[in-house]
Scaffold this active site. Structure first.
Site, PDB file in Angstrom:
ATOM      1  N   CYS A 154      45.430  38.573  65.574  1.00 22.03           N
ATOM      2  CA  CYS A 154      44.521  39.211  64.627  1.00 22.03           C
ATOM      3  C   CYS A 154      43.248  39.664  65.348  1.00 22.03           C
ATOM      4  O   CYS A 154      42.709  38.939  66.184  1.00 22.03           O
ATOM      5  CB  CYS A 154      44.179  38.259  63.485  1.00 22.03           C
TER       6      CYS A 154
ATOM      7  N   TYR B  67      38.740  42.542  54.224  1.00 20.66           N
ATOM      8  CA  TYR B  67      38.195  41.480  55.089  1.00 20.66           C
ATOM      9  C   TYR B  67      39.103  40.250  55.006  1.00 20.66           C
ATOM     10  O   TYR B  67      39.384  39.759  53.904  1.00 20.66           O
ATOM     11  CB  TYR B  67      36.757  41.117  54.672  1.00 20.66           C
ATOM     12  N   SER B  68      39.535  39.765  56.158  1.00 20.82           N
ATOM     13  CA  SER B  68      40.333  38.535  56.195  1.00 20.82           C
ATOM     14  C   SER B  68      39.490  37.393  55.638  1.00 20.82           C
ATOM     15  O   SER B  68      38.297  37.315  55.924  1.00 20.82           O
ATOM     16  CB  SER B  68      40.704  38.166  57.627  1.00 20.82           C
TER      17      SER B  68
ATOM     18  N   GLU C 294      48.373  41.226  62.606  1.00 26.44           N
ATOM     19  CA  GLU C 294      47.508  41.982  61.686  1.00 26.44           C
ATOM     20  C   GLU C 294      46.279  42.439  62.478  1.00 26.44           C
ATOM     21  O   GLU C 294      45.376  41.648  62.767  1.00 26.44           O
ATOM     22  CB  GLU C 294      47.084  41.141  60.488  1.00 26.44           C
TER      23      GLU C 294
ATOM     24  N   TYR D 152      43.324  45.741  63.110  1.00 27.72           N
ATOM     25  CA  TYR D 152      42.659  46.813  62.347  1.00 27.72           C
ATOM     26  C   TYR D 152      41.718  47.625  63.214  1.00 27.72           C
ATOM     27  O   TYR D 152      41.450  47.254  64.328  1.00 27.72           O
ATOM     28  CB  TYR D 152      41.918  46.215  61.142  1.00 27.72           C
TER      29      TYR D 152
HETATM   30  P1  FAD Z   1      32.438  52.498  57.551  1.00 29.46           P
HETATM   31  O1  FAD Z   1      31.307  52.979  56.719  1.00 29.46           O
HETATM   32  O2  FAD Z   1      33.801  52.565  56.966  1.00 29.46           O
HETATM   33  O3  FAD Z   1      32.403  53.263  58.936  1.00 29.46           O
HETATM   34  C1  FAD Z   1      33.445  53.040  59.879  1.00 29.46           C
HETATM   35  C2  FAD Z   1      32.885  53.272  61.283  1.00 29.46           C
HETATM   36  O4  FAD Z   1      32.488  54.611  61.442  1.00 29.46           O
HETATM   37  C3  FAD Z   1      31.658  52.415  61.592  1.00 29.46           C
HETATM   38  O5  FAD Z   1      31.793  51.871  62.874  1.00 29.46           O
HETATM   39  C4  FAD Z   1      30.508  53.406  61.529  1.00 29.46           C
HETATM   40  O6  FAD Z   1      29.440  53.026  62.383  1.00 29.46           O
HETATM   41  C5  FAD Z   1      31.173  54.676  61.958  1.00 29.46           C
HETATM   42  N1  FAD Z   1      30.532  55.913  61.399  1.00 29.46           N
HETATM   43  C6  FAD Z   1      29.939  56.054  60.214  1.00 29.46           C
HETATM   44  N2  FAD Z   1      29.503  57.338  60.053  1.00 29.46           N
HETATM   45  C7  FAD Z   1      29.875  58.005  61.168  1.00 29.46           C
HETATM   46  C8  FAD Z   1      29.753  59.353  61.619  1.00 29.46           C
HETATM   47  N3  FAD Z   1      29.143  60.286  60.879  1.00 29.46           N
HETATM   48  N4  FAD Z   1      30.269  59.671  62.814  1.00 29.46           N
HETATM   49  C9  FAD Z   1      30.914  58.748  63.568  1.00 29.46           C
HETATM   50  N5  FAD Z   1      31.067  57.455  63.212  1.00 29.46           N
HETATM   51  C10 FAD Z   1      30.564  57.087  62.026  1.00 29.46           C
HETATM   52  N6  FAD Z   1      36.189  43.537  59.572  1.00 29.46           N
HETATM   53  C11 FAD Z   1      35.428  42.433  59.787  1.00 29.46           C
HETATM   54  O7  FAD Z   1      34.263  42.550  60.181  1.00 29.46           O
HETATM   55  N7  FAD Z   1      35.942  41.182  59.546  1.00 29.46           N
HETATM   56  C12 FAD Z   1      37.213  40.975  59.100  1.00 29.46           C
HETATM   57  O8  FAD Z   1      37.640  39.836  58.890  1.00 29.46           O
HETATM   58  C13 FAD Z   1      38.021  42.137  58.862  1.00 29.46           C
HETATM   59  N8  FAD Z   1      39.279  42.007  58.413  1.00 29.46           N
HETATM   60  C14 FAD Z   1      40.049  43.107  58.212  1.00 29.46           C
HETATM   61  C15 FAD Z   1      41.359  42.939  57.779  1.00 29.46           C
HETATM   62  C16 FAD Z   1      42.165  44.030  57.584  1.00 29.46           C
HETATM   63  C17 FAD Z   1      43.603  43.817  57.127  1.00 29.46           C
HETATM   64  C18 FAD Z   1      41.646  45.335  57.828  1.00 29.46           C
HETATM   65  C19 FAD Z   1      42.512  46.558  57.622  1.00 29.46           C
HETATM   66  C20 FAD Z   1      40.353  45.512  58.240  1.00 29.46           C
HETATM   67  C21 FAD Z   1      39.527  44.415  58.453  1.00 29.46           C
HETATM   68  N9  FAD Z   1      38.188  44.551  58.870  1.00 29.46           N
HETATM   69  C22 FAD Z   1      37.437  43.432  59.105  1.00 29.46           C
HETATM   70  C23 FAD Z   1      37.555  45.879  59.041  1.00 29.46           C
HETATM   71  C24 FAD Z   1      36.806  46.285  57.738  1.00 29.46           C
HETATM   72  O9  FAD Z   1      37.757  46.516  56.714  1.00 29.46           O
HETATM   73  C25 FAD Z   1      35.960  47.550  57.880  1.00 29.46           C
HETATM   74  O10 FAD Z   1      36.771  48.581  58.388  1.00 29.46           O
HETATM   75  C26 FAD Z   1      34.732  47.389  58.762  1.00 29.46           C
HETATM   76  O11 FAD Z   1      33.880  46.375  58.263  1.00 29.46           O
HETATM   77  C27 FAD Z   1      33.925  48.703  58.808  1.00 29.46           C
HETATM   78  O12 FAD Z   1      33.617  49.075  57.494  1.00 29.46           O
HETATM   79  P2  FAD Z   1      32.185  49.703  57.134  1.00 29.46           P
HETATM   80  O13 FAD Z   1      32.197  50.091  55.706  1.00 29.46           O
HETATM   81  O14 FAD Z   1      31.084  48.818  57.605  1.00 29.46           O
HETATM   82  O15 FAD Z   1      32.171  51.003  58.044  1.00 29.46           O
END
Ligand code: FAD
Length: 346
Positions: free
Chosen positions: A304, A124-125, A344, A346
């Site tokens: 971003c 998360y940024s 950057e 994602y």
């Molecule tokens: P996850 O559990 O990882 O799931 C990912 C996606 O898959 C979700 O949309 C979920 O609904 C879906 N999913 C889950 N199960 C299934 C299934 N069975 N079938 C299909 N789809 C499914 N995010 C922000 O909100 N703010 C930020 O500032 C931010 N900054 C970032 C910076 C960087 C450098 C990077 C790489 C990423 C950033 N992200 C940011 C994204 C963040 O890291 C996460 O990827 C995001 O919050 C989703 O993670 P999660 O654990 O909630 O979802």
């Protein structure tokens, strides 16, 4: 979802925002994502010293902190929900503006080999400057969009597939323990030259690192980096309710009319010049001549947000470059070479 009664100042903030359902701050020291006070504050400049921190904590040796507050910052008609989350770090996981933290959500999953393993790290940024929302270096903030899953057949939300980490963060009650890694990232750092113009292009939560920038540039008295350049933010979201930190941005635009520029692309509310939806590249294109000139003269351009934003922006820039008789690849390479180009997504 837990709701705690808002302290007085938070109530005031809610009235400023009008449309918001703020999740309140559980602390005597109130920080809020909704602020119109953009005056310059003194900060503990000891945090300016030393090298840029990088990967101070990792999965094997993470940092444990407590969540101070979770505040929903999108309105009811927004496409999705985004929260501003303040974490009490006590200054023990220092970072520089533009970096990210890792968060390891609690619980386990079954991996591809059928083994039960801890959840992986999500990045998360960081949405505050190194001094945090209270300007004392004791907290850091995140801007998190709740990831939900809509079944393509029924069109209904399937809670079994909701994003693990973003939902953990957006649902966290004040005092919840958070397991963190990092800081990480050196792509979005601010230039050493405080006179260099900054052109920041964000979609959705991509605004997070730019909030850290504008706070450092305008709201903090940092003797070693007194910002004198132009700060130009392009922000793309679906509609007005999906704007993030708009009160703070409007206050900055009012306080710094010649130094701070703000342009929104509201895809579901505005039309581009061709009568189609106004996407971020359409808004940037309106100012393409100025932007090319600024970049020619040493401006830094930052992008971003979601990965999907880049192809449209690149196509537009390539078209504009061609019209100007420039070779797009060479032009971008030149900017990258001079460290003026920062992406950057994602
Ligand atoms: P996850 O559990 O990882 O799931 C990912 C996606 O898959 C979700 O949309 C979920 O609904 C879906 N999913 C889950 N199960 C299934 C299934 N069975 N079938 C299909 N789809 C499914 N995010 C922000 O909100 N703010 C930020 O500032 C931010 N900054 C970032 C910076 C960087 C450098 C990077 C790489 C990423 C950033 N992200 C940011 C994204 C963040 O890291 C996460 O990827 C995001 O919050 C989703 O993670 P999660 O654990 O909630 O979802």
């Amino acid at each position: 979802m837990q709701t705690i009664r808002a302290p007085t100042t938070q109530g005031a903030a809610s009235r400023v925002a009008g449309r918001r359902m703020c999740r309140p701050v559980a602390s005597a020291k109130v920080s809020t994502a909704v602020t119109t006070d953009v005056s310059k504050r003194s900060v503990p400049t000891k945090m300016e010293e030393g090298e840029m921190p990088l990967n101070t904590y990792n999965n094997k040796a993470p940092f444990k902190a407590k969540i101070r507050s979770v505040e929903k910052i999108t309105g009811p008609k927004a496409t999705g929900e985004t929260c501003h989350i303040i974490v009490e770090t006590e200054g023990k996981i220092p970072f520089w503006e533009g970096q990210s933290y890792g968060v390891i959500p609690p619980g386990t999953k079954i991996n591809s080999k059928g083994k039960e393993v801890p959840h992986g790290t999500r990045l998360y940024s960081i949405a505050s400057s190194r001094y945090g929302d209270d300007f004392d270096g004791q907290t850091a903030s995140l801007c998190v969009r709740r990831a939900v899953y809509n079944d393509p057949e029924t069109g209904k939300e399937d809670p079994a597939k909701k994003g693990i980490c973003s939902n953990f963060l957006c649902d966290a009650a004040p005092g919840t323990e958070i397991t963190m890694t990092g800081p990480t990232g050196k792509v979005l750092l601010l230039p050493a030259d405080p006179a260099a113009p900054l052109i920041c292009v964000a979609t959705g939560t991509g605004i997070a690192p730019f909030r850290s920038f504008w706070r450092r540039a305008f709201m903090e008295d940092v003797p070693s980096w007194k910002f004198t350049g132009l700060f130009w933010l392009f922000m793309g979201v679906a509609n007005s309710d999906a704007k993030l930190y708009d009160e703070e941005l409007q206050a900055l635009a009012k306080a710094y009319p010649s130094q701070f520029r703000l342009d929104y692309a509201l895809s579901r509310e505005q039309k581009n010049r061709k009568g189609g939806k106004m996407y971020i590249q359409d808004k940037v294109e309106e100012y393409a001549d100025e932007i090319f000139d600024l970049l020619d003269n040493g401006a830094h351009m930052y992008f971003c947000g979601l990965k999907g934003m880049m192809p449209g922006i690149q196509d537009m820039l390539e078209r504009v470059a061609k019209e100007k008789g420039l070779n797009y690849e060479e032009w971008v390479e030149g900017l990258k070479h001079k460290n003026q180009w920062h992406v950057e997504v994602y």
